[in-house]
Design a protein around this motif. Structure first.
Motif, PDB file in Angstrom:
ATOM      1  N   HIS A  11       0.827  -1.205   0.000  1.00 11.48           N
ATOM      2  CA  HIS A  11       0.000   0.000   0.000  1.00 11.48           C
ATOM      3  C   HIS A  11       0.860   1.253   0.000  1.00 11.48           C
ATOM      4  O   HIS A  11       0.618   2.184  -0.783  1.00 11.48           O
ATOM      5  CB  HIS A  11      -0.933  -0.023   1.218  1.00 11.48           C
ATOM      6  CG  HIS A  11      -1.887   1.114   1.232  1.00 11.48           C
ATOM      7  ND1 HIS A  11      -2.951   1.217   0.373  1.00 11.48           N
ATOM      8  CD2 HIS A  11      -1.908   2.234   1.986  1.00 11.48           C
ATOM      9  CE1 HIS A  11      -3.599   2.338   0.609  1.00 11.48           C
ATOM     10  NE2 HIS A  11      -2.991   2.971   1.588  1.00 11.48           N
ATOM     11  N   SER A  12       1.907   1.292   0.851  1.00 10.82           N
ATOM     12  CA  SER A  12       2.699   2.530   0.893  1.00 10.82           C
ATOM     13  C   SER A  12       3.555   2.702  -0.355  1.00 10.82           C
ATOM     14  O   SER A  12       3.762   3.829  -0.813  1.00 10.82           O
ATOM     15  CB  SER A  12       3.551   2.608   2.160  1.00 10.82           C
ATOM     16  OG  SER A  12       4.277   1.439   2.309  1.00 10.82           O
ATOM     17  N   TRP A  14       2.636   1.777  -3.319  1.00 10.52           N
ATOM     18  CA  TRP A  14       1.666   2.235  -4.325  1.00 10.52           C
ATOM     19  C   TRP A  14       1.448   3.731  -4.210  1.00 10.52           C
ATOM     20  O   TRP A  14       1.348   4.443  -5.210  1.00 10.52           O
ATOM     21  CB  TRP A  14       0.364   1.453  -4.157  1.00 10.52           C
ATOM     22  CG  TRP A  14      -0.842   2.004  -4.858  1.00 10.52           C
ATOM     23  CD1 TRP A  14      -1.957   2.508  -4.284  1.00 10.52           C
ATOM     24  CD2 TRP A  14      -1.070   2.087  -6.266  1.00 10.52           C
ATOM     25  NE1 TRP A  14      -2.867   2.900  -5.248  1.00 10.52           N
ATOM     26  CE2 TRP A  14      -2.349   2.654  -6.465  1.00 10.52           C
ATOM     27  CE3 TRP A  14      -0.319   1.732  -7.393  1.00 10.52           C
ATOM     28  CZ2 TRP A  14      -2.897   2.875  -7.730  1.00 10.52           C
ATOM     29  CZ3 TRP A  14      -0.870   1.958  -8.657  1.00 10.52           C
ATOM     30  CH2 TRP A  14      -2.140   2.523  -8.814  1.00 10.52           C
ATOM     31  N   GLN A  15       1.402   4.247  -2.990  1.00  8.15           N
ATOM     32  CA  GLN A  15       1.208   5.682  -2.806  1.00  8.15           C
ATOM     33  C   GLN A  15       2.351   6.464  -3.430  1.00  8.15           C
ATOM     34  O   GLN A  15       2.164   7.561  -3.942  1.00  8.15           O
ATOM     35  CB  GLN A  15       1.160   6.048  -1.306  1.00  8.15           C
ATOM     36  CG  GLN A  15       0.186   5.271  -0.486  1.00  8.15           C
ATOM     37  CD  GLN A  15      -1.235   5.752  -0.679  1.00  8.15           C
ATOM     38  OE1 GLN A  15      -1.494   6.600  -1.495  1.00  8.15           O
ATOM     39  NE2 GLN A  15      -2.140   5.191   0.084  1.00  8.15           N
ATOM     40  N   LYS A  16       3.571   5.883  -3.370  1.00 12.27           N
ATOM     41  CA  LYS A  16       4.731   6.639  -3.834  1.00 12.27           C
ATOM     42  C   LYS A  16       4.930   6.571  -5.349  1.00 12.27           C
ATOM     43  O   LYS A  16       5.680   7.353  -5.901  1.00 12.27           O
ATOM     44  CB  LYS A  16       6.004   6.119  -3.167  1.00 12.27           C
ATOM     45  CG  LYS A  16       6.038   6.317  -1.670  1.00 12.27           C
ATOM     46  CD  LYS A  16       7.404   5.923  -1.126  1.00 12.27           C
ATOM     47  CE  LYS A  16       7.620   6.353   0.284  1.00 12.27           C
ATOM     48  NZ  LYS A  16       6.840   5.715   1.312  1.00 12.27           N
ATOM     49  N   LYS A  19       1.400   7.809 -11.035  1.00 12.78           N
ATOM     50  CA  LYS A  19       0.193   7.145 -11.511  1.00 12.78           C
ATOM     51  C   LYS A  19      -0.059   7.442 -12.983  1.00 12.78           C
ATOM     52  O   LYS A  19       0.367   8.452 -13.505  1.00 12.78           O
ATOM     53  CB  LYS A  19      -1.030   7.631 -10.708  1.00 12.78           C
ATOM     54  CG  LYS A  19      -0.885   7.547  -9.231  1.00 12.78           C
ATOM     55  CD  LYS A  19      -1.014   6.124  -8.739  1.00 12.78           C
ATOM     56  CE  LYS A  19      -1.070   6.042  -7.246  1.00 12.78           C
ATOM     57  NZ  LYS A  19       0.119   6.560  -6.585  1.00 12.78           N
ATOM     58  N   ARG A  95       0.385  -4.869  -5.859  1.00 13.09           N
ATOM     59  CA  ARG A  95      -0.177  -3.633  -5.304  1.00 13.09           C
ATOM     60  C   ARG A  95       0.632  -2.426  -5.751  1.00 13.09           C
ATOM     61  O   ARG A  95       0.094  -1.382  -6.096  1.00 13.09           O
ATOM     62  CB  ARG A  95      -0.195  -3.747  -3.775  1.00 13.09           C
ATOM     63  CG  ARG A  95      -0.967  -2.683  -3.081  1.00 13.09           C
ATOM     64  CD  ARG A  95      -2.442  -2.819  -3.327  1.00 13.09           C
ATOM     65  NE  ARG A  95      -3.092  -1.536  -3.296  1.00 13.09           N
ATOM     66  CZ  ARG A  95      -3.730  -1.045  -2.266  1.00 13.09           C
ATOM     67  NH1 ARG A  95      -3.808  -1.726  -1.168  1.00 13.09           N
ATOM     68  NH2 ARG A  95      -4.285   0.147  -2.334  1.00 13.09           N
ATOM     69  N   MET A  96       1.944  -2.605  -5.757  1.00 15.56           N
ATOM     70  CA  MET A  96       2.809  -1.471  -6.086  1.00 15.56           C
ATOM     71  C   MET A  96       2.647  -1.037  -7.533  1.00 15.56           C
ATOM     72  O   MET A  96       2.564   0.149  -7.841  1.00 15.56           O
ATOM     73  CB  MET A  96       4.258  -1.862  -5.817  1.00 15.56           C
ATOM     74  CG  MET A  96       5.261  -0.853  -6.268  1.00 15.56           C
ATOM     75  SD  MET A  96       6.884  -1.439  -5.815  1.00 15.56           S
ATOM     76  CE  MET A  96       7.884  -0.492  -6.912  1.00 15.56           C
ATOM     77  N   GLY A  99      -1.858  -1.393  -8.309  1.00 14.82           N
ATOM     78  CA  GLY A  99      -2.859  -0.846  -7.411  1.00 14.82           C
ATOM     79  C   GLY A  99      -3.909  -1.841  -6.977  1.00 14.82           C
ATOM     80  O   GLY A  99      -4.829  -1.485  -6.247  1.00 14.82           O
TER      81      GLY A  99
END
Lengths: 193, 186
Positions: A11-12, A14-16, A19, A95-96, A99
């Protein structure tokens, strides 16, 4: 590496990641597949080409994955069992980059299935009802990516798409079988005499 | 108060989708085949007669004649004459009532790419309490939903676009769902 840390890491990371527009991504992949359909006659060739493309992507992805994780201060220890590899792939890797999280279903010590519920590649896609489309593995790119990335960490695997939402099943299932754990070698020229 | 038929017509007036939603057995209409002196087929299982039943000739005729009204309303180029100045998006695409035909009303909706959506709706009985503008609003909502479905259809990399009929079971099913939702709302 426990399941919850794998998910949290995923999850973290993916945030970084930068996109891209999901529709653009899906449409680009769609055009790629339709081009392949135009170029190749048999469905086996099309599936093979998709897998080869996935392989080149996978070979590059694994380095990025390990580097980004390192940068983010996460520790991804070497996996002690194939099951751990499966968890890291499903929860952190997928996930990375995409997503979406996948679920792992262990079949034996050396094979597992990844279940993907939401497939970002097949947004808006509907396969034509012609019988020749029955054997097309639209998301075969994933199989190549898994094979490529695991080969870089010395695991030779064979991946196949077992179930496909586009063909009428309720989930996308990718079966991964471990064939061989490769041994690092410097090549034949350097063999000690 | 039901939707009778629906059509999607491309920018060169080529038919892309035509479907009738009324059960023919419920009406007292003479089977069309008899009108033309042909024998009435009983088992409609082969592909051709099934397609033919999907939108009866009468409905196709009504939809076709309503197309002329679109041309009239469009006006001089760029051809969006029905719009209120300053309206945007789906408000600008909504044309409204095109023409009343016998006991039916035909509504129109044209996208910015000149794809036309037509709906033939059963007219209100004098005894019913709902007003015309309520029906209009419901038809507008239906048009917007079907437009959205059409967009999703075109985003499928395998769908043929141009002057080819829309053939997608997913599209057919979703349109049917929208229509039954519309029928329930009235």
């Amino acid at each position: 590496m426990s399941k919850s840390t794998a998910a949290a890491n995923g999850h973290s990371l993916w945030q970084k990641m930068p996109k891209a527009n999901a529709e653009l991504f899906a449409l680009t992949y769609g055009t790629l597949v339709t081009e392949l359909v135009r170029d190749y006659e048999s469905t086996e060739d099309i599936n093979e080409q998709l897998e080869k493309m996935g392989y080149s992507i996978g070979v590059r992805c694994v380095d990025e994955f390990l580097a980004k994780a390192d940068q983010a201060g996460m520790v991804i220890p070497p996996c002690r069992a194939f099951a751990e590899t499966a968890e890291v792939l499903a929860k952190t890797g997928f996930r990375m980059f995409l997503g979406v999280s996948a679920e792992v279903q262990m079949i034996s010590d050396s094979s597992f299935s990844l279940l993907i519920y939401e497939n970002p590649l097949s947004l808006f896609v509907e396969l034509p009802s012609d019988p020749k489309w029955k054997d097309i593995k639209y998301s075969n790119l994933y199989c190549g990516i898994l094979r490529g990335s695991l080969e870089q960490v010395n695991l030779r695997v064979e991946c196949t798409m077992v179930k496909d939402v586009l063909q009428g099943d309720d989930v996308n299932e990718i079966r991964v079988d471990l064939k061989e754990v490769l041994v690092d070698g410097a090549g034949e020229e350097y063999d000690e005499e | 108060m039901a939707l009778i038929s629906f059509a999607i017509v491309g920018k060169n007036n080529e038919p892309l989708f035509m479907k009738e939603f009324r059960d023919e057995s419920a009406t007292d209409a003479i089977p069309e085949a008899e009108l033309f002196g042909l024998t009435v087929s009983t088992g409609n299982t082969d592909g051709f007669s099934k397609r033919a039943k999907e939108c009866s000739l009468r409905q196709q005729f009504i939809l076709h004649s309503a197309l002329d009204r679109f041309e009239e309303l469009a006006g001089p180029p760029p051809g969006f004459g029905w719009r209120e100045p300053g309206s945007t998006g789906t408000d600008a695409m909504w044309v409204g009532l095109l023409c009343p035909v016998e006991e039916m009303r035909v509504y129109g909706y044209m996208s910015t790419t000149k794809v036309k959506f037509l709906a033939v709706v059963e007219d209100l009985m004098p005894s019913q309490l709902i007003q015309h503008n309520v029906v209009d609003k419901e038809v507008k909502k239906l048009m917007i939903m079907i437009h959205q479905l059409y967009i999703e259809y075109t985003l499928n990399p395998f769908s043929k676009i141009g002057d080819v009929k829309i053939s997608s079971p997913k599209f057919d099913e979703s349109v049917l769902e929208c229509v039954s939702q519309f029928n329930k709302a009235l």
